[in-house]
Write a protein that holds these residues in place. Sequence first.
Motif, PDB file in Angstrom:
ATOM      1  N   LEU A  54       0.802  -1.224   0.000  1.00  0.00           N
ATOM      2  CA  LEU A  54       0.000   0.000   0.000  1.00  0.00           C
ATOM      3  C   LEU A  54       0.835   1.274   0.000  1.00  0.00           C
ATOM      4  CD1 LEU A  54      -2.766  -1.095   2.525  1.00  0.00           C
ATOM      5  CD2 LEU A  54      -2.943  -0.940   0.038  1.00  0.00           C
ATOM      6  N   GLY A  55       2.160   1.136   0.114  1.00  0.00           N
ATOM      7  CA  GLY A  55       3.027   2.312   0.080  1.00  0.00           C
ATOM      8  C   GLY A  55       3.649   2.694   1.399  1.00  0.00           C
ATOM      9  N   CYS A  56       3.598   1.814   2.392  1.00  0.00           N
ATOM     10  CA  CYS A  56       4.231   2.096   3.680  1.00  0.00           C
ATOM     11  C   CYS A  56       5.718   1.761   3.580  1.00  0.00           C
ATOM     12  CB  CYS A  56       3.568   1.283   4.787  1.00  0.00           C
ATOM     13  SG  CYS A  56       4.136   1.732   6.444  1.00  0.00           S
ATOM     14  N   LEU A  57       6.559   2.732   3.843  1.00  0.00           N
ATOM     15  CA  LEU A  57       8.009   2.574   3.755  1.00  0.00           C
ATOM     16  C   LEU A  57       8.627   2.161   5.084  1.00  0.00           C
ATOM     17  CD1 LEU A  57       8.661   5.816   1.694  1.00  0.00           C
ATOM     18  CD2 LEU A  57       8.510   3.465   0.820  1.00  0.00           C
ATOM     19  N   ALA A  58       7.992   2.527   6.180  1.00  0.00           N
ATOM     20  CA  ALA A  58       8.479   2.172   7.520  1.00  0.00           C
ATOM     21  C   ALA A  58       7.306   2.237   8.487  1.00  0.00           C
ATOM     22  CB  ALA A  58       9.575   3.127   7.982  1.00  0.00           C
ATOM     23  N   TYR A  59       7.317   1.327   9.456  1.00  0.00           N
ATOM     24  CA  TYR A  59       6.278   1.308  10.494  1.00  0.00           C
ATOM     25  C   TYR A  59       6.970   0.814  11.758  1.00  0.00           C
ATOM     26  CZ  TYR A  59       1.580   0.779  12.454  1.00  0.00           C
ATOM     27  OH  TYR A  59       0.431   0.918  13.206  1.00  0.00           O
ATOM     28  N   GLU A  60       7.306   1.728  12.643  1.00  0.00           N
ATOM     29  CA  GLU A  60       8.075   1.415  13.843  1.00  0.00           C
ATOM     30  C   GLU A  60       7.196   1.593  15.078  1.00  0.00           C
ATOM     31  OE1 GLU A  60      11.073   0.130  13.510  1.00  0.00           O
ATOM     32  OE2 GLU A  60      11.095   0.492  11.351  1.00  0.00           O
ATOM     33  N   VAL A  61       7.256   0.620  15.973  1.00  0.00           N
ATOM     34  CA  VAL A  61       6.424   0.598  17.174  1.00  0.00           C
ATOM     35  C   VAL A  61       7.341   0.496  18.392  1.00  0.00           C
ATOM     36  CG1 VAL A  61       4.633  -0.682  18.419  1.00  0.00           C
ATOM     37  CG2 VAL A  61       4.594  -0.571  15.905  1.00  0.00           C
ATOM     38  N   GLY A  62       7.043   1.268  19.439  1.00  0.00           N
ATOM     39  CA  GLY A  62       7.879   1.205  20.627  1.00  0.00           C
ATOM     40  C   GLY A  62       7.178   1.686  21.876  1.00  0.00           C
ATOM     41  N   SER A  63       7.936   1.677  22.960  1.00  0.00           N
ATOM     42  CA  SER A  63       7.415   2.102  24.261  1.00  0.00           C
ATOM     43  C   SER A  63       8.564   2.659  25.085  1.00  0.00           C
ATOM     44  CB  SER A  63       6.783   0.912  24.980  1.00  0.00           C
ATOM     45  OG  SER A  63       7.756  -0.086  25.236  1.00  0.00           O
ATOM     46  N   ASN A  64       8.217   3.248  26.215  1.00  0.00           N
ATOM     47  CA  ASN A  64       9.238   3.631  27.196  1.00  0.00           C
ATOM     48  C   ASN A  64       8.653   3.445  28.590  1.00  0.00           C
ATOM     49  OD1 ASN A  64       8.161   6.156  28.315  1.00  0.00           O
ATOM     50  ND2 ASN A  64       8.661   7.099  26.358  1.00  0.00           N
ATOM     51  N   GLU A  65       9.506   3.237  29.544  1.00  0.00           N
ATOM     52  CA  GLU A  65       9.061   2.929  30.906  1.00  0.00           C
ATOM     53  C   GLU A  65       8.447   4.125  31.623  1.00  0.00           C
ATOM     54  OE1 GLU A  65       8.678  -0.148  31.951  1.00  0.00           O
ATOM     55  OE2 GLU A  65       9.459  -0.673  29.993  1.00  0.00           O
ATOM     56  N   GLN A  66       8.721   5.341  31.168  1.00  0.00           N
ATOM     57  CA  GLN A  66       8.129   6.531  31.797  1.00  0.00           C
ATOM     58  C   GLN A  66       6.641   6.654  31.501  1.00  0.00           C
ATOM     59  OE1 GLN A  66      11.112   6.741  29.966  1.00  0.00           O
ATOM     60  NE2 GLN A  66      12.197   6.473  31.913  1.00  0.00           N
ATOM     61  N   GLU A  67       6.185   6.020  30.427  1.00  0.00           N
ATOM     62  CA  GLU A  67       4.772   6.066  30.045  1.00  0.00           C
ATOM     63  C   GLU A  67       4.311   4.631  29.762  1.00  0.00           C
ATOM     64  OE1 GLU A  67       3.651   9.441  27.434  1.00  0.00           O
ATOM     65  OE2 GLU A  67       5.812   9.800  27.379  1.00  0.00           O
ATOM     66  N   PRO A  68       4.088   3.849  30.827  1.00  0.00           N
ATOM     67  CA  PRO A  68       3.811   2.413  30.658  1.00  0.00           C
ATOM     68  C   PRO A  68       2.498   2.088  29.953  1.00  0.00           C
ATOM     69  CG  PRO A  68       3.488   3.070  32.937  1.00  0.00           C
ATOM     70  CD  PRO A  68       4.092   4.249  32.228  1.00  0.00           C
ATOM     71  N   ASP A  69       1.593   3.036  29.866  1.00  0.00           N
ATOM     72  CA  ASP A  69       0.311   2.794  29.206  1.00  0.00           C
ATOM     73  C   ASP A  69       0.209   3.542  27.873  1.00  0.00           C
ATOM     74  OD1 ASP A  69      -0.504   1.136  31.315  1.00  0.00           O
ATOM     75  OD2 ASP A  69      -1.219   2.850  32.463  1.00  0.00           O
ATOM     76  N   THR A  70       1.351   3.701  27.226  1.00  0.00           N
ATOM     77  CA  THR A  70       1.407   4.380  25.932  1.00  0.00           C
ATOM     78  C   THR A  70       2.275   3.576  24.973  1.00  0.00           C
ATOM     79  OG1 THR A  70       1.189   6.543  27.002  1.00  0.00           O
ATOM     80  CG2 THR A  70       2.045   6.536  24.755  1.00  0.00           C
ATOM     81  N   VAL A  71       1.827   3.481  23.729  1.00  0.00           N
ATOM     82  CA  VAL A  71       2.615   2.887  22.656  1.00  0.00           C
ATOM     83  C   VAL A  71       2.857   3.990  21.633  1.00  0.00           C
ATOM     84  CG1 VAL A  71       2.581   1.208  20.758  1.00  0.00           C
ATOM     85  CG2 VAL A  71       1.770   0.536  23.030  1.00  0.00           C
ATOM     86  N   PHE A  72       4.074   4.041  21.136  1.00  0.00           N
ATOM     87  CA  PHE A  72       4.486   5.047  20.159  1.00  0.00           C
ATOM     88  C   PHE A  72       4.604   4.384  18.791  1.00  0.00           C
ATOM     89  CE2 PHE A  72       5.943   6.138  24.331  1.00  0.00           C
ATOM     90  CZ  PHE A  72       5.702   7.495  24.438  1.00  0.00           C
ATOM     91  N   VAL A  73       4.084   5.068  17.778  1.00  0.00           N
ATOM     92  CA  VAL A  73       4.115   4.521  16.417  1.00  0.00           C
ATOM     93  C   VAL A  73       4.609   5.607  15.466  1.00  0.00           C
ATOM     94  CG1 VAL A  73       2.760   3.527  14.534  1.00  0.00           C
ATOM     95  CG2 VAL A  73       2.185   2.972  16.904  1.00  0.00           C
TER      96      VAL A  73
END
Length: 100
Positions: A33-52
Amino acid sequence: MTYINVGTLGVVPGQRDALIAHLTQRSDVLTDLGCLAYEVGSNEQEPDTVFVMEMWVSAEAHQASLARPEVQAAIAAARPLLSGVFGGFRFDVSGSPLRD
């Protein structure tokens, strides 16, 4: 023009790892579909958040992907893990010191 979408996804407490597992399942459809990168992560300072971070060939390709049945199914499957708190930003890429 390359397009970036960076977001934060609020997660139901205790479900961060489940959401990360869901979001990181292999998907050749996104590449098609044209997605070149899709990175998913987290950090311990925000345990109820996922970063995309998503990089697409264009904003139009990103928007069109949201209408695809496969993408809609993935979103529906993730919904029970989400708290409803979302954030982020989007931009068109102007350039990079890493490539011409």
